[in-house]
Scaffold this motif. Sequence first.
Motif, short mmCIF file in Angstrom:
data_model
loop_
_atom_site.label_atom_id
_atom_site.label_comp_id
_atom_site.label_asym_id
_atom_site.label_seq_id
_atom_site.Cartn_x
_atom_site.Cartn_y
_atom_site.Cartn_z
N PHE A 135 0.82 -1.21 0.00
CA PHE A 135 0.00 0.00 0.00
C PHE A 135 0.84 1.25 0.00
O PHE A 135 0.49 2.25 -0.62
CB PHE A 135 -0.97 -0.04 1.18
N VAL A 136 1.99 1.18 0.71
CA VAL A 136 2.91 2.32 0.65
C VAL A 136 3.34 2.50 -0.81
O VAL A 136 3.30 3.61 -1.36
CB VAL A 136 4.14 2.06 1.55
N ALA A 137 3.70 1.39 -1.45
CA ALA A 137 4.10 1.47 -2.86
C ALA A 137 2.96 2.00 -3.71
O ALA A 137 3.17 2.82 -4.61
CB ALA A 137 4.55 0.10 -3.35
N LEU A 138 1.76 1.54 -3.40
CA LEU A 138 0.60 1.98 -4.17
C LEU A 138 0.42 3.49 -4.08
O LEU A 138 0.22 4.18 -5.07
CB LEU A 138 -0.66 1.27 -3.65
N ILE A 139 0.51 4.00 -2.82
CA ILE A 139 0.32 5.44 -2.63
C ILE A 139 1.38 6.21 -3.39
O ILE A 139 1.09 7.19 -4.09
CB ILE A 139 0.35 5.78 -1.12
N LEU A 140 2.64 5.75 -3.28
CA LEU A 140 3.72 6.44 -4.00
C LEU A 140 3.46 6.44 -5.50
O LEU A 140 3.61 7.46 -6.17
CB LEU A 140 5.07 5.77 -3.70
N VAL A 141 3.07 5.27 -6.01
CA VAL A 141 2.87 5.18 -7.45
C VAL A 141 1.71 6.06 -7.90
O VAL A 141 1.79 6.76 -8.90
CB VAL A 141 2.64 3.72 -7.88
N LEU A 142 0.63 6.06 -7.11
CA LEU A 142 -0.51 6.89 -7.50
C LEU A 142 -0.13 8.36 -7.52
O LEU A 142 -0.61 9.13 -8.34
CB LEU A 142 -1.69 6.66 -6.55
N LEU A 143 0.78 8.75 -6.59
CA LEU A 143 1.21 10.14 -6.57
C LEU A 143 2.14 10.45 -7.73
O LEU A 143 2.04 11.49 -8.36
CB LEU A 143 1.93 10.46 -5.25
N LEU A 166 3.64 1.46 -12.73
CA LEU A 166 5.09 1.55 -12.89
C LEU A 166 5.50 1.58 -14.35
O LEU A 166 6.44 2.25 -14.74
CB LEU A 166 5.75 0.32 -12.23
N PHE A 167 4.78 0.81 -15.17
CA PHE A 167 5.20 0.66 -16.55
C PHE A 167 4.23 1.31 -17.52
O PHE A 167 4.33 1.12 -18.72
CB PHE A 167 5.35 -0.83 -16.89
N GLY A 168 3.25 2.04 -16.97
CA GLY A 168 2.21 2.60 -17.83
C GLY A 168 2.72 3.79 -18.63
O GLY A 168 3.65 4.49 -18.23
#
Lengths: 286, 262
Positions: free
Chosen positions: A268-276, A282-284
Amino acid sequence: MFWQQLVNGVTMGGIYALVTLGLTMVYGVLRILHISHAGVFALGAYIGVVALRLSPNLVVVTLLAMLVCGLVGVLMQRWLYRPLLGSSRIVPLIASIGMFTLMEDLFRLAAGPYVLPLPVRVPFGLDEVTTSVVTGNQLVVLSSAVILLVLAWFVINHTRLGLAWKATEQDFETAAAFGVNVDRAVAMNFLLGSAIAGAAGVLVGFYYNSVYPTMGSVPAYKAMAIAVLGGLGNVWGTVIAALLIGIIEAFLVISPVGLFLPRDSIAFVALILVLLLRPYGLFGRR
Amino acid sequence: MGHDVEIDLDRGHRAVLLEMRRVSKQFHGVRALQDVTLSVRQGQVFGIVGPNGAGKTTLFNIVCGVYPPTGGSVFFQSRDITRLGSARTARMGIARTFQIVRSFPRMTVLDNVLVGCGHRVYGTLSGLVGTYNRQSVRDKAMDLLKLVGLDHAAGTLAGKLPIGLQRRMEVARALALDPRLLLLDEPCAGLTFGESEDLVGLVQRVRDGGVTVMIVEHNMGVVMSLCDEIAVLDFGVKIAQGPPLQISSNPRVIEAYLGKEA
Ligand SMILES: Nc1ncnc2c1ncn2[C@@H]1O[C@H](COP(=O)(O)OP(=O)(O)OP(=O)(O)O)[C@@H](O)[C@H]1O
Ligand SMILES: [Mg+2]
């Protein structure tokens, strides 16, 4: 120590990849967040427990779980999602969450709130092979994951069915105009994704030797996070994101950070970072 | 309908391939088609013309099974296809291109055509296991791309092609179905004069290959040179049908056109 943790991480990553694959496949074709996919995962583990009475062989147990879960996936598509197809996207999402809760309660009613063991027998004594780096059980999970991921890769990239999925995803009306039976293609998508989730359920049940009603809860949300990380609908991004999360988790638990940041929060930490930072995953692109 | 003359063309005695009987279509009160009856014979190039909003695209959509008509029925090779749906009509051999290009934009040009090549198996078990990368299938797709002059772009994402080339790709994709009936909806829209001429040549080759063609087109030069027979729609009603020369001198047709477009 390093290599051991890496293997731990890759093993968990492989399992995450199997669970998330169906989620991202369904999103890829229908644009639905199929939360109850995690219920199918847990169902796979329970089918495994029941199948033990027929045969303790891991292969037999897994195939049975895949069969039943695949069919349950198709039924969900028919009876849960298809009637809601025209409505706003929030509606199938809520239905899916409801379905997931229902499934967890059904497991509790049917099998009780206990942790059940899943003592399958592994062919070729693969689970007996133990080295300093990788345990036999990890070998079993890893090799199964590889087989299933290669199967999915083949179907997605090399069969007409995979091509029909791609066409359906981009424009289902045009796909139909070229002979694609869209309804059946979508059903097959659920069949394969759900069968693989069922296999993942058996593998997790075997790996931890435990099967319990809420075993799908954490995977439900973690798979969602991984699917977004990998770029929803992007199968290979998903596999890589799953491996990354598995590996980061494995190293986090042995690092000092692990003392105050629980393992299940990494995704979820990774998710939040990626969404920000990278809202298309990551590859979009775009 | 006094001007609705059936003419015995040199192809006129051939078997009827497509028949529409009193087909009507309403969209929430809009009468897009009213009691349209027509038949298309094997080997014809059959033109549909009419002012904007006359119902031409609607007619194509009904033939393809995109939606059922609100009245009447459609027969293809004497079989009732009124409610079959587009996947089934496609597998029976009705292929189309779209007025507004509809490629699969995030697929390569070759894959776009390969989707059309798979029609025989999409509903069947071999559709599940059959690989589409088999050489014979790829060869067929490449041949079709060569036919429309797009073989050099096989690996490009379809969405990246200019519209003119996407139109040609749509023709190749439609031919991949091995169609008996090919529906072209304004294939020359947005094409240069030279490109339109190429397209006319292509349609003639396709027709000579035994495919029956229905074409909606505003470019009268194209229609007159290509079509064996033309039906004219106005406000959803067929107001005339006949060979090109007869249509161009028909007073009702001239009135419908002058009333709208002049
Ligand atoms: N899906 C739809 N829903 C509602 N109305 C529609 C729909 N499709 C077509 N119509 C209406 O039906 C009538 C006929 O439309 P159609 O697209 O068939 O005309 P056309 O002859 O193809 O015109 P054009 O030359 O502009 O392409 C128009 O009034 C249009 O607004
Ligand atoms: Mg039109």
